[in-house]
Write an enzyme that holds these catalytic residues in place. Structure first.
Site, mmCIF file in Angstrom:
data_model
loop_
_atom_site.group_PDB
_atom_site.id
_atom_site.type_symbol
_atom_site.label_atom_id
_atom_site.label_comp_id
_atom_site.label_asym_id
_atom_site.label_seq_id
_atom_site.Cartn_x
_atom_site.Cartn_y
_atom_site.Cartn_z
ATOM 1 C CG ASN A 7 -1.839 1.222 1.238
ATOM 2 O OD1 ASN A 7 -1.463 2.317 0.858
ATOM 3 N ND2 ASN A 7 -3.064 1.023 1.713
ATOM 4 C CD GLU A 34 -4.784 4.303 0.864
ATOM 5 O OE1 GLU A 34 -5.319 5.428 0.884
ATOM 6 O OE2 GLU A 34 -4.171 3.819 1.826
ATOM 7 C CG ASP A 147 -4.817 -1.839 3.500
ATOM 8 O OD1 ASP A 147 -5.261 -2.473 4.474
ATOM 9 O OD2 ASP A 147 -4.677 -0.602 3.517
ATOM 10 C CG ASN A 149 -8.216 -0.942 5.760
ATOM 11 O OD1 ASN A 149 -7.406 -0.449 6.544
ATOM 12 N ND2 ASN A 149 -8.501 -0.385 4.595
ATOM 13 C CG ASP A 218 -0.748 -3.970 4.492
ATOM 14 O OD1 ASP A 218 -1.220 -3.432 3.481
ATOM 15 O OD2 ASP A 218 -0.470 -3.346 5.543
ATOM 16 C CG ASP A 247 0.208 5.223 5.921
ATOM 17 O OD1 ASP A 247 0.279 4.607 4.837
ATOM 18 O OD2 ASP A 247 -0.784 5.903 6.239
ATOM 19 C CG HIS A 248 0.169 0.447 4.498
ATOM 20 N ND1 HIS A 248 -0.686 -0.576 4.847
ATOM 21 C CD2 HIS A 248 -0.589 1.572 4.472
ATOM 22 C CE1 HIS A 248 -1.904 -0.086 5.025
ATOM 23 N NE2 HIS A 248 -1.865 1.212 4.795
#
Length: 257
Positions: A7, A34, A147, A149, A218, A247-248
C-alpha cells in the site's frame, strides 16, 4: 516466485520509494494499493524501465490498485469486485501471472463505525468471499493479497485496547476474515509468525513509527495449490523508516516454481 504487496499511499508522490523498492527486491509480481491516481496518470513508463509490465485500476485522489509483473505481462481477468453494480470504487484487480491467479485488493476501512461505511465494508467482504469461493471451485493456484484493513488477532496489534473501537478490529470484521480462512485459505504471514507481533502499518500520527505502535492489516491469502508451494513470507519493515515513506510496509511471499 516472489509475490509482494505494498500500500504505497499515493504512487506519484512516492514514486522514488516505489522504484527503489522494486530495484532492491525484484519481486516477480508486485501489487499496489492506494495508488490515488486516474488511469491516464499512472507512471507505467517508470516501471517499464525496471522491466515491469503493469495493469491498473485507478481513481482520482482515492483508492486504486495495480498489478506489475517482471518481464511478462499480467493477463487481466477481472476489474472491480462483482456483486454490486453501483459500487464505483476502484478496489479490486485480478490477473494471471506465470500460472498463478493474483487478486490485488484494497478493502474498505469502515470507519467510523457503526454507520454506512462499516456496513459497506462488511458487504464488500461478503462479495470478496463469494469471488474467492469461485476461484477456489475452479482449483486455480491463487494468491489474494493487499490491504485488508482487518486486524485478525489481538497479537496482530501493539495495543488491543487502543484499537478496540476501530472498524479494523470489530468482531464482525474479524469474523468475516476468519470465514475466509475457514473456507481453506492460508494466511501466509500468520503461518510464518504464529505468535504475531509483526506489523505492516504505522500511523503518521502520535510518533507511531518510532514507538513501534503498529498493527498487521496487509495480508496474503493462499489457495491450497499455492499454500503447498509456500517457502517463505515476511514484511519489509525497513521501508517504513525511509524518507517520505508510505505508512505501510510491503509484505511478500515466496512460492516454489
Amino acid at each position: 516466485m516472489r509475490i509482494a504487496s505494498f500500500n504505497i499511499n499515493g504512487i506519484r508522490a512516492r514514486l522514488p520509494r516505489v522504484t527503489e523498492w522494486l530495484a532492491e527486491t525484484r519481486p516477480t509480481v508486485a501489487c499496489f494499493q492506494e495508488i490515488k491516481c486516474q488511469d491516464d496518470s499512472f507512471p507505467a513508463e517508470a516501471f517499464a524501465e525496471l522491466g515491469y509490465q503493469a495493469i491498473w485500476h485507478g481513481q482520482k485522489g482515492f483508492n486504486g490498485v495495480a498489478i506489475l509483473a517482471h518481464e511478462t505481462a499480467p493477463i487481466e481477468v477481472l476489474r472491480g469486485l462483482p456483486g454490486d453494480p453501483e459500487d464505483e470504487q476502484s478496489r479490486y484487480l485480478e490477473a494471471d501471472v506465470n500460472g498463478v491467479r493474483i487478486a490485488c485488493l484494497y478493502l474498505p476501512n469502515g470507519n467510523p463505525q457503526p454507520g454506512p461505511k462499516f456496513d459497506y465494508k462488511l458487504r464488500w467482504m461478503e462479495r470478496l468471499r463469494q469471488r474467492m469461493a469461485a476461484i477456489w471451485a475452479a482449483e486455480i493456484p491463487a494468491v489474494v493479497l493487499g490491504d485488508f484493513n482487518v486486524i485478525p488477532r489481538d497479537c496482530d496489534v501493539w495495543s488491543p485496547q487502543a484499537m478496540a473501537d476501530d472498524a479494523l478490529m470489530q468482531p464482525e470484521s474479524r469474523d468475516a476474515y476468519l470465514r475466509l480462512l475457514n473456507d481453506g485459505w492460508t494466511d501466509a504471514i500468520a503461518t510464518h509468525n504464529p505468535r504475531g507481533g509483526v506489523w505492516t502499518y504505522w500511523d503518521y500520527q502520535a510518533s507511531a513509527w518510532p514507538r513501534d505502535h503498529g498493527f498487521r492489516i496487509d495480508h496474503a491469502l493462499l489457495s491450497p495449490e499455492c499454500a503447498d508451494r509456500l517457502t517463505a513470507a515476511g514484511v519489509g519493515r525497513a521501508y517504513r523508516g525511509r524518507e517520505k515513506a508510505s505508512d505501510h510496509a510491503p509484505v511478500w511471499v515466496e512460492l516454489r516454481d
